[in-house]
Design a protein around this motif. Structure first.
Motif, short mmCIF file in Angstrom:
data_model
loop_
_atom_site.label_atom_id
_atom_site.label_comp_id
_atom_site.label_asym_id
_atom_site.label_seq_id
_atom_site.Cartn_x
_atom_site.Cartn_y
_atom_site.Cartn_z
N ARG A 37 0.88 -1.17 0.00
CA ARG A 37 0.00 0.00 0.00
C ARG A 37 0.92 1.22 0.00
O ARG A 37 1.35 1.67 1.06
N VAL A 38 1.22 1.73 -1.20
CA VAL A 38 2.23 2.79 -1.34
C VAL A 38 1.58 4.02 -1.98
O VAL A 38 0.81 3.89 -2.94
N SER A 39 1.90 5.20 -1.42
CA SER A 39 1.41 6.44 -2.01
C SER A 39 1.83 6.52 -3.47
O SER A 39 2.93 6.09 -3.84
N GLU A 40 0.95 7.06 -4.30
CA GLU A 40 1.20 7.07 -5.73
C GLU A 40 2.51 7.75 -6.08
O GLU A 40 3.25 7.31 -6.96
N GLU A 41 2.83 8.84 -5.38
CA GLU A 41 4.06 9.57 -5.68
C GLU A 41 5.32 8.79 -5.31
O GLU A 41 6.42 9.11 -5.77
N LEU A 42 5.16 7.74 -4.47
CA LEU A 42 6.31 6.91 -4.07
C LEU A 42 6.27 5.53 -4.71
O LEU A 42 7.02 4.64 -4.31
N ARG A 43 5.42 5.35 -5.70
CA ARG A 43 5.23 4.04 -6.31
C ARG A 43 6.52 3.46 -6.88
O ARG A 43 6.72 2.25 -6.90
N GLU A 46 8.49 0.83 -4.80
CA GLU A 46 7.93 -0.47 -4.42
C GLU A 46 8.90 -1.60 -4.74
O GLU A 46 9.08 -2.51 -3.91
N ARG A 65 2.96 -0.78 4.17
CA ARG A 65 2.29 0.50 3.92
C ARG A 65 3.33 1.63 3.99
O ARG A 65 3.99 1.79 5.01
N SER A 67 3.61 5.79 3.31
CA SER A 67 2.84 7.01 3.03
C SER A 67 3.69 8.24 3.32
O SER A 67 4.68 8.19 4.06
N PHE A 68 3.30 9.34 2.69
CA PHE A 68 3.97 10.63 2.90
C PHE A 68 2.90 11.67 3.21
O PHE A 68 1.94 11.83 2.46
N ASN A 69 3.07 12.36 4.35
CA ASN A 69 2.15 13.42 4.74
C ASN A 69 2.86 14.75 4.61
O ASN A 69 3.85 15.01 5.30
#
Length: 288
Positions: A37-43, A46, A65, A67-69
């Motif tokens: 489950r990876v943020s699109e910008e960090l795809r 993977e 998982r 994510s970047f906030n």
């Protein structure tokens, strides 16, 4: 080191423009199965993450998982774009001169103006080293949690192995005497039933039956399998599949003991053994 397939770890890291968070958790599986489950910008990260995890793990359904906030994670003081602010001031005054009824720009309008705080774009491609460093930290904690649970499971398995040995040690010395008494009763019943049959024929039938109920070979194999279980546990590593196979072999010997049983002691021992083996098997399903 023996590891469970169940584990959990999560860490966050503050960077210049926000916060990275990486979470790992896993449950039982026959094979190594990844779910990302990876943020699109960090795809793009993977595949490196998959390679990193695969190098350290061998079994389990693993969920990752990442994510970047966005935000000012380090509490950096924001600075206004002075040149843009001056231009807006001039333009605002020019519009007011031409259109006095026009509403002036509010503070909110100014602060939300594109580029007012400079270039806020994030180069996600440059985050690779920071993400991988965070991933290695999380993976260390994750494998440590799996190892702690694996140690507890191994201790439980050893405890059941000792319990099985105790059952065998209690019953084995009584089996020859009990079987001898049973064969004597059988000989008497055959003599009564066959009447005129020769003693050689009766002895032959008794000998055949005695061979069928002899469990010495099963007890020997049972102890050999227990020795192998202890050896595998001491060796460590990814041993779940090997131990699961040994549970099948132990259960086979316990079933054979029950089917050959001619005395109550062996029947009861067979039931106790199968219960202990099943308890081990249930926990071994959790081992990597």
């Amino acid at each position: 080191m023996i590891c469970s397939m169940t584990g959990y770890a999560v860490k966050t890291r503050d960077i210049e423009r926000g916060t990275l968070q990486l979470e790992l958790k896993s449950v039982n599986s026959r094979y190594l199965d990844f779910h990302f489950r990876v943020s699109e910008e960090l795809r793009a990260l993977e595949m490196p993450l998959r390679e990193l995890l695969a190098a350290r793990l061998s079994r389990g359904k693993v969920e990752c998982r990442l994510s970047f906030n966005a935000g000012s994670a380090r509490g950096d003081q924001l600075e206004l774009n002075g040149e843009l602010l001056g231009s807006l001031k001039v333009l605002n005054q020019r519009v007011r001169d031409e259109m006095p009824e026009a509403r002036p720009l509010s503070v909110n309008d100014v602060l939300r103006w594109p580029g007012m705080f400079g270039d806020q774009s994030i180069d996600f491609a440059a985050l690779g080293p920071q993400v991988m460093a965070l991933a290695r930290e999380v993976l260390d904690e994750f494998t440590a949690s799996r190892a702690r649970e694996g140690e507890k499971l191994a201790a439980m398995i050893v405890d059941r192995v000792n319990a099985i040995r105790a059952v065998v040690a209690r019953v084995a010395p009584r089996i020859p005497e009990a079987q001898a008494l049973f064969t004597d009763k059988l000989r008497q019943r055959l003599q009564e039933a066959l009447g005129n049959a020769s003693d050689d024929r009766i002895l032959q039938e008794v000998a055949v039956f005695a061979t069928r109920i002899d469990v010495a070979e099963e007890l020997t194999r049972l102890n050999a399998h227990l020795d192998e279980v202890e050896r595998v546990l001491k060796h460590g590593g990814a041993c779940g599949k090997r131990l699961d196979f040994l549970m099948q072999e132990l259960n086979r010997e316990a079933n054979t003991l029950g089917s050959k049983s001619a005395v109550t002691e062996v029947s009861q021992a067979s039931m106790e053994l199968k219960l202990l083996i099943e308890q081990m098997r249930e926990q071994i399903q959790n081992l990597e």
